[in-house]
Design an enzyme around this catalytic site. Structure first.
Site, PDB file in Angstrom:
ATOM      1  N   CYS A 399       0.813  -1.213   0.000  1.00 45.93           N
ATOM      2  CA  CYS A 399       0.000   0.000   0.000  1.00 45.93           C
ATOM      3  C   CYS A 399       0.845   1.262   0.000  1.00 45.93           C
ATOM      4  CB  CYS A 399      -0.978  -0.012   1.159  1.00 45.93           C
ATOM      5  SG  CYS A 399      -0.211  -0.141   2.761  1.00 45.93           S
ATOM      6  N   HIS A 443      -2.403   0.667   7.037  1.00 44.89           N
ATOM      7  CA  HIS A 443      -2.678   0.963   5.642  1.00 44.89           C
ATOM      8  C   HIS A 443      -2.230   2.396   5.344  1.00 44.89           C
ATOM      9  CE1 HIS A 443      -4.446   0.108   1.859  1.00 44.89           C
ATOM     10  NE2 HIS A 443      -5.469   0.947   1.972  1.00 44.89           N
ATOM     11  N   ASP A 460      -8.004   5.505  -2.658  1.00 46.33           N
ATOM     12  CA  ASP A 460      -7.203   4.375  -2.183  1.00 46.33           C
ATOM     13  C   ASP A 460      -6.715   3.592  -3.385  1.00 46.33           C
ATOM     14  OD1 ASP A 460      -5.994   2.304  -0.972  1.00 46.33           O
ATOM     15  OD2 ASP A 460      -7.691   1.765   0.326  1.00 46.33           O
TER      16      ASP A 460
END
Lengths: 653, 316
Positions: A399, A443, A460
């Protein structure tokens, strides 16, 4: 006193304090508790050999030397670590100048104090278990040292602790707690902290993700939102140096309007990391005990790293409207030189798209369609143009890679952007009815500011690459992260799942009711029990009276309990009762002879039997040696038959 | 401080009633923490302050557990004494300057073992006894007899710190009993021979103690005469009679008037005492004449005569 008899008691004291300091092996520099354990062992040897103790002239320099060692190792003699280190050193030296009972009592008292020290480092159920073991050993040693009950002192110790347990629980629940500390101690800066850090570079989150420990837990008031909606924001990273994103606190203040969204109230319990705790996107207002920093991030007033519980409210899915001045926009567009290919790609999308939202769409499409892979072990990115390398050659990342690359692209296209770190998702525990967020849920994502609507939009990019990361959690998207049974290395079988959830629930309850039992929770309990609207003197007194009565019940049972009568006494009582049936009154002071004399008028067969029983009674009662239990029982059986006969006779007559 | 404490204590003791039997109850059992108990209380307080400051919930638990343990120790120490029964037994009278044994018995009617200490200030005497459940034990408290006459049993402190040594339970008891200090015997050879009233009996010898027959017990027979084996075997009380029971034979006169009036009272009594003991040793019959009493030959004469000497007080 009898000195030779006293020795085992001192051994008991040494054993007890040795047990007490065992957990400190994990929390202090290893050599120190190990050294003290060794000293205790040495003292025990001296005890056994009745050797002379070293004098003060030897002990004092050694103590100074050891304290200097602590200073060199820890740089402090106060605070949590320093204080604990000094205390156990003192214990180690105190035993070498303990000779009389009084000295050993001081050692024991020190042991009681030391058993509290590991709790400063850890309050898990294991610590509590060790505390109980320590207390048991100390109480046992105390009984041995008092010297009156040489045998059965372990039983007495267990009994004493069990009898005092209810009183302890009452005091624990009832005695008022303070909302804050009396004085604050310097923090141990070298203590390792886990959690998200102030900066993000490739690898910083993927390290965290491999840890399975719990980060925080949440209980929602009412319906919980969808897992894919759970973005827990901790930190905004607004400055990029070509490799690392960090927080430079570019904006000191902001005016924000939250529009729309669904109100979600929840209670969050967790350990703050550098005074930060995550909040659900976007928080409505600052919860008690903290403030909202620019970017709607929570910062707690206290800098303690003990677990706290906060009640928070967030507007889920609301629009984060903020007007950015030109200079602010420039701040969010700053980029270091380098990565020409990425800049070119960004400019190309800029031309193709009509507005900022179009650009975001274009970029996400790129990530989705161009063979990017979501992996924990991406190839190392080297060189100055790391973003170029990621976007065009390796195409594998976690991520933080995607967030970093996306934010770079957005800034290169002239769109204000920032990276947000935090947690995404949560796991529901049906046993404890709470949501658990773990380190593995860590994250990173991006927020871009859209000029057209004047709002920050969450993007995202990871979700574009691996949609199941957001919908099902990280373990579903990376097979190696699926929960495994230690040692067996396979997935947790289905039948074990409830067990694991129960364990989690127990941990949650422990956190909520034992470790997290604070002033607020106490007040709630007082209100719930109707003891008062505030924890004031009157309410505490009421609670003490009420709880004390409950806590004293087992004591009452203990007080009233009649110990099992000796079989001989039982037999004598039976004989007395039997003679009563025959109309003969026996006084407690009457001996076997008196009983025989009083029974002189009875029929011969009864008299003969009685005489034999009494004779055996006298032989057993007045003989000092230990009797075989079988003989006593046989006699008791005969007495029972005799008494039965007497009762029968009375019924007939 | 110390004299004050002593005075306070003696005032307190004088207020205590004299009792032959005493049963310890909550009205007379006092409880105080020992030095160790206070230390542990301080530790609990320190742990509590630490728990307050660092907000360590489990440390609260530890502090409160220690305090509960102390409370429990109070109850347990109280239980060591509660219901304990003490009663006086006849003390052993002895001579002036010697140590008498003040006899007591401790009766434990409860079903638990007790650890009891007895302490008397007089003579700094400390006795420890372990009473099993339902047990009874005799204890003697030594008491130095420093003057002639009756001595009251010393005031006793009954205490116990069992089982933890954290709390000390104690109680005071002023036993209603005395021991007598007989005069210190002083050798007095010359007078001893003079006092003999010659009778017509045979001279005494070994043979006189020869056993003759058994007769029914009569009041006044000495314990030496009782046939114990008979009592044990047949449960009959019988007395032994000897060939020459010293009856109607020579009687020594041990009289107060044997001495010049100038001699002081204690010396006179001491010499009489010595002569009395000589007679007893030789098995001779004697009569003690004191200004206020006369002790004729009789069973238990030794004790009576010695008691008369011990209690003798003259209007001077």
């Amino acid at each position: 006193m009898k000195h030779s008899l006293f020795r085992p008691a001192e051994m008991a004291v040494l054993l007890a304090v040795a047990l007490v300091i065992v957990p400190l092996l994990f929390y202090l520099p290893f050599w120190l508790p190990a050294l003290v354990e060794l000293m205790l062992l040495l003292r025990a040897c001296l005890l056994l050999r009745h050797s002379r103790l070293p004098g003060l002239a030897v002990l004092l320099p050694l103590l100074v030397l050891a304290a200097a060692g602590v200073w060199l190792n820890l740089n402090t003699l106060i605070g949590r670590e320093g204080g604990a280190a000094l205390l156990i050193l003192l214990l180690g030296f105190k035993v070498f100048e303990s000779r009389q009972q009084r000295d050993w009592q001081v050692v024991l008292a020190l042991g009681f104090f030391l058993s509290a020290i590991p709790l400063l480092f850890d309050q898990s159920p294991w610590s509590a278990l060790w505390l109980v073991i320590s207390l048991l050993a100390l109480t046992w040693a105390m009984l041995r040292l008092a010297g009156d009950i040489p045998s059965g002192s372990a039983r007495t110790a267990v009994q004493a602790l069990l009898l005092s347990l209810p009183l302890m629980l009452v005091l624990f629940v009832v005695m008022p707690r303070l909302p804050g500390p009396l004085w604050s101690m310097p923090h141990d800066s070298h203590t390792a902290q886990t959690g998200l850090s102030d900066s993000m570079e490739p690898g910083s989150i993927s390290q965290l993700v491999q840890r399975e420990d719990a980060a925080f837990s949440v209980v929602f008031a009412g319906q919980a939102p969808a897992v894919s909606q759970m973005y827990w924001r901790i930190m905004i990273l607004d400055d990029f140096d070509g490799r690392r994103w960090q927080n430079v606190h570019g904006l000191q203040q902001e005016t924000v309007q939250l529009q729309g969204g669904q109100l979600v109230r929840y209670r969050l319990t967790g350990k703050p990391v550098r005074s930060r705790l995550p909040l659900l996107e976007y928080p409505l207002q600052a919860p008690g005990g903290g403030v909202l920093e620019p970017g709607r991030l929570l910062r707690l007033a206290s800098d303690s790293d003990d677990a706290v519980r906060i009640d928070a409210a967030s507007l889920l899915g609301s629009h984060y409207r903020q007007s950015l001045s030109q200079s602010d926009q420039d701040f969010y567009r700053r980029l270091p030189p380098g990565n020409p290919a990425s800049r070119q790609l960004a400019m190309q999308w800029r031309m193709q798209s009509q507005d900022d939202a179009g650009f975001v769409h274009e970029a996400l499409l790129h990530f989705r369609l161009n063979g990017y892979r979501y992996t924990l072990t991406p190839p190392l990115l080297e060189g100055d143009n790391s973003t170029d390398a990621f976007l065009f050659s390796t195409r594998q990342g976690f991520c933080e890679h995607y967030a970093s690359a996306f934010a770079f692209l957005a800034r290169a296209a002239g769109i204000p952007a920032r990276v947000v770190t935090g947690y995404q998702g949560a796991q529901y525990n049906p046993v404890g009815r709470f949501w658990q967020v773990r380190s593995s849920d860590a994250h990173a994502w991006v927020e871009v500011w859209l000029k057209e609507s004047g709002e920050w939009l969450r993007v995202d990019p990871t979700a574009a690459v691996a949609p199941q990361r957001v919908s099902d959690g990280v373990s579903q998207s990376i097979p190696s992260l699926q929960p495994a049974v230690p040692l067996m290395g396979s997935r947790i079988p289905g039948w074990l799942l409830p067990l694991q959830q129960s364990w989690q629930a127990a941990g949650f309850a422990w956190q909520q009711w034992v470790v997290g039992y604070d002033a607020a929770r106490q007040l709630n309990l007082y209100r719930l029990l109707g003891l008062g609207e505030a924890v004031d003197a009157a309410a505490v007194l009421r609670a003490l009276l009420f709880g004390g009565a409950l806590g004293l019940l087992p004591l009452l049972w203990w007080w009233r309990r009649r110990p099992a009568m000796a079989p001989l006494q039982v037999g004598r009582n039976l004989l007395v009762a039997a003679l009563q049936c025959h109309g003969i009154a026996i006084l407690p002071s009457d001996g076997p002879l008196d009983m025989m004399n009083k029974a002189a008028h009875l029929p011969k067969d009864v008299r003969v039997l009685l005489k034999q029983l009494l004779k055996e009674y006298a032989a057993m009662r007045y003989r000092h040696a230990e009797l075989p239990a079988r003989q006593v029982q046989a006699w008791l059986g005969q007495v029972r038959r005799f008494a039965q006969q007497a009762r029968k006779q009375r019924r007939h007559s | 401080m110390l004299p004050f404490r002593k005075r306070l204590r003696s005032w307190w003791w004088r207020r205590l009633p004299r009792e032959a039997v005493c049963r310890l109850s909550q009205r007379r059992i006092y409880l105080l923490p020992t030095r160790f108990g206070l230390l542990l209380l301080a530790v609990a307080a320190a742990v509590w302050v630490g728990a307050l400051n660092y907000a360590v919930s489990l440390a609260y638990g530890l502090a409160f557990w220690i305090i509960s343990l102390l409370l429990l120790a109070v109850l347990m120490a109280y239980r060591q004494l509660a219901g304990l029964q003490l009663q006086v037994e006849a003390g052993e009278n002895t001579f002036l300057g010697q140590v008498a044994n003040c006899r007591l018995s401790l009766i434990n009617q409860a079903g638990v073992e007790r650890q009891i200490h007895l302490w008397a200030e007089e003579g700094e005497c400390a006795v420890h006894c372990q009473l099993p459940a339902g047990g009874q034990q005799s204890v003697s408290i030594p008491l130095l007899l420093n003057r002639r006459g009756p001595h009251a049993y010393p005031v006793l402190q009954i205490w116990s710190t069992a089982p933890f040594g954290l709390i000390r339970a104690f109680s005071w008891w002023r036993p209603d009993a005395t021991v007598l200090a007989y005069p210190h015997p002083l050798p007095d050879r010359i007078r001893h021979a003079d006092g003999l009233q010659t009778g017509k009996g045979r001279s005494r010898g070994e043979g006189e103690e020869d056993f003759s027959h058994l007769a029914e017990y009569q009041a006044g027979d000495t314990p030496r005469q009782i046939a114990w084996s008979m009592l044990a075997r047949r449960d009959v009380l019988a007395s032994k009679r000897f060939v020459s029971q010293p009856r109607g034979h020579a009687v020594h006169e041990l009289a107060w008037q044997d001495y010049p009036a100038a001699l002081d009272v204690e010396t006179r009594l001491s010499r009489l005492c010595w002569r009395l003991l000589q007679c007893e040793k030789a098995g001779q019959r004697y009569r003690v004449r004191l200004p206020d009493t006369v002790i004729e030959p009789q069973a238990g004469q030794r004790e009576r005569a010695l008691a008369a000497l011990a209690n003798c007080s003259l209007p001077s």
